[in-house]
Design an enzyme around this catalytic site. Structure first.
Site, mmCIF file in Angstrom:
data_model
loop_
_atom_site.group_PDB
_atom_site.id
_atom_site.type_symbol
_atom_site.label_atom_id
_atom_site.label_comp_id
_atom_site.label_asym_id
_atom_site.label_seq_id
_atom_site.Cartn_x
_atom_site.Cartn_y
_atom_site.Cartn_z
ATOM 1 N N TYR A 151 0.847 -1.195 0.000
ATOM 2 C CA TYR A 151 0.000 0.000 0.000
ATOM 3 C C TYR A 151 0.879 1.240 0.000
ATOM 4 O O TYR A 151 1.812 1.346 0.794
ATOM 5 C CB TYR A 151 -0.919 0.020 1.228
ATOM 6 N N ASP A 246 9.282 2.954 0.311
ATOM 7 C CA ASP A 246 8.166 3.638 0.958
ATOM 8 C C ASP A 246 8.264 3.341 2.451
ATOM 9 O O ASP A 246 7.834 2.290 2.926
ATOM 10 C CB ASP A 246 6.832 3.159 0.380
ATOM 11 N N LYS A 274 3.542 9.526 8.709
ATOM 12 C CA LYS A 274 3.246 8.969 10.031
ATOM 13 C C LYS A 274 4.147 9.551 11.135
ATOM 14 O O LYS A 274 3.978 10.699 11.498
ATOM 15 C CB LYS A 274 3.250 7.443 9.964
HETATM 16 C C1 LIG Z 1 0.015 4.982 5.624
HETATM 17 C C2 LIG Z 1 0.839 4.686 4.426
HETATM 18 C C3 LIG Z 1 0.796 5.477 3.272
HETATM 19 C C4 LIG Z 1 -0.200 6.593 3.098
HETATM 20 O O1 LIG Z 1 -0.005 7.637 3.987
HETATM 21 P P1 LIG Z 1 -1.234 8.649 4.273
HETATM 22 O O2 LIG Z 1 -0.636 9.644 5.212
HETATM 23 O O3 LIG Z 1 -2.326 7.824 4.847
HETATM 24 O O4 LIG Z 1 -1.602 9.249 2.971
HETATM 25 C C5 LIG Z 1 1.672 5.203 2.252
HETATM 26 N N1 LIG Z 1 2.552 4.199 2.347
HETATM 27 C C6 LIG Z 1 2.624 3.403 3.432
HETATM 28 C C7 LIG Z 1 3.645 2.320 3.488
HETATM 29 C C8 LIG Z 1 1.755 3.615 4.498
HETATM 30 O O5 LIG Z 1 1.811 2.792 5.566
#
Ligand SMILES: *Cc1c(COP(=O)(O)O)cnc(C)c1O
Length: 436
Positions: A151, A246, A274
């Site tokens: 994701y 990511d 985050k």
């Molecule tokens: C949470 C998350 C996202 C998206 O971040 P948002 O602040 O919710 O847009 C992208 N990549 C990873 C790996 C995530 O855990």
């Protein structure tokens, strides 16, 4: 810890949910909050302190969601709160550069091994969208390889699932994503390097980047096999593509320098979110200067944001990273708690005859209700979802707040105690007994 009968303590949440559903799609501002995977009424949270959240009915829970991994320090940390309050006195948004943005960028550059320059944005989604635009802008190639079950936020290029076959060209997995936006996304299998080279071979017009969660966290927690990240590095080098980690979830979580520090593999670009915002909306993407120089206004790859580098968010992020950097024991301590949790849950499963396995890295982990091992999306979806829903509600009724989906990570924070962990294991054992 009190025991809570289903429904008895959800009057206020139920009322709020009903109102919410009238004015907000599905009653929530992010889909998984709606309890769609487990049924029942989502708890509306009134406040949170340390390792606890308290809902609108006044029921307190030990929290393993931690705002989906944001709250490594626990909720309402006094130093972070003070930093936000200080910033608040000076105004909330200027749309002009500030000293605090420079300080946060300097801290990120000093902590994350691969980052020489960094651009602040407002969410993880913005960071990943911007990073692949940059990768495409630099390489001139359109293809993006991602992993099934990975994701990367809700950008069009990421809302793609493969048809049959490991290297099938992407088809949209959401209405509103055009075939054009999905066509350049290729899907590989996590922990399977051959599926990655197959994607490169299938990409007609070249691959700009491979984007990967170095520890998968959004199919539940799935660690990289030994050699997997190194293999991605060398495939990208051989084929002239960029490697994007990511680290929105793993950054400052699995080590102070993220997964790239923990595993010693250096990506070209890194996305953050985050934890970096300390509970306020911050994302970031960064990498080597020769790549980041392509970003406007230095270079032609356009990316902008009215609230980017917002002073309150920057203050919360700076305070959080400052604490993480200053407390040399913190990561080891939180990791020990997570290990205690994982092994406790596995032995509870063993003694109650429930098929379950724990995957953990640092202070994140997941309990999969399957014999395992879980190494990729196919083995993750083999878990028993109905059983998870019953497990989830059993835990909620015993005062433990888990993510309402079997495909999410649990997050231990620096505010959790051994007692919290032991209570959680006891609750899990009781719930598991009722499952069989
Ligand atoms: C949470 C998350 C996202 C998206 O971040 P948002 O602040 O919710 O847009 C992208 N990549 C990873 C790996 C995530 O855990």
């Amino acid at each position: 810890m009190r025991e809570h009968g289903g429904g008895r303590d959800t009057e206020a949440s139920s009322r709020l949910y009903e109102s919410a559903c009238r004015v907000i799609p599905g009653g929530v501002n992010s889909p998984v909050r709606a309890f769609g995977g487990v049924g029942g009424t989502p708890r509306f949270i009134a406040e949170a302190h340390g390792a606890r959240v308290i809902d609108a009915d006044g029921v307190e829970y030990v929290d393993y969601v931690g705002s989906w991994g944001v709250m490594l320090l626990g909720h309402d940390h006094p130093v972070v709160r003070e930093a936000i309050a200080d910033a608040l006195r000076h105004g909330t948004s200027f749309g002009a550069p500030t000293a605090a943005e420079v300080a946060l960028a300097e801290r990120i550059v000093s902590l994350v091994p691969s980052i020489d320059q960094v651009r602040l944005v407002n969410s993880g989604t913005e960071a990943t969208m911007s990073a692949i635009r940059l990768a495409r802008g630099v390489t001139g190639a359109p293809g993006v390889v991602k992993f099934r079950g990975g994701y990367h936020g809700h950008g069009d290029a990421f809302l793609v699932e493969a048809g049959s076959g490991a290297a099938t060209l992407g088809v949209p997995s959401s209405p509103g994503v055009t075939p054009g936006a999905a066509a350049d996304t290729l899907i590989a299998e996590f922990n399977d390097l051959e599926s990655v080279t197959a994607c490169f071979d299938a990409a007609g017009h070249g691959v700009a980047c491979v984007i990967v969660e170095p520890v998968a966290g959004n199919m539940g927690c799935v660690p990289p096999r030994s050699g997997f990240l190194e293999g991605l590095r060398s495939i990208c080098d051989d084929r002239g593509a960029l490697l994007v980690f990511d680290e929105v979830m793993t950054g400052f979580r699995v080590a102070l320098g993220g997964a790239q520090e923990r595993y010693g593999v250096t990506p070209d670009l890194t996305t953050l979110g985050k934890i970096v915002g300390g509970g306020l909306p911050v994302g970031a993407y960064g990498g080597r200067s020769d790549l980041m120089r392509h970003v406007s206004p230095d270079g032609p790859v356009y990316q902008a944001g009215t609230l980017s580098g917002n002073p309150l968010a920057t203050a919360a992020g700076l305070a959080t990273l400052g604490i993480l950097e200053a407390d040399e024991e913190l990561y080891a301590r939180v990791e020990r708690l997570a290990e205690r949790l994982g092994s406790g849950l596995e032995s509870a499963a063993g003694s109650t005859g429930v098929d379950a396995c724990w995957n953990g890295v640092g202070s994140m982990g997941s309990l999969f209700l399957t014999g395992g091992p879980v190494v990729d999306w196919a083995t993750a979806v083999a878990c028993d979802r109905d059983r998870f829903a019953r497990f989830f509600h059993g835990m909620l009724n015993r005062g433990v707040y888990l993510a309402p989906s079997p495909f999410e990570a649990w997050f231990v924070s620096a505010a959790h105690t051994e007692d919290d962990i032991d209570l959680t294991i006891e609750a899990a054992e009781a719930v598991m007994r009722s499952l069989t």
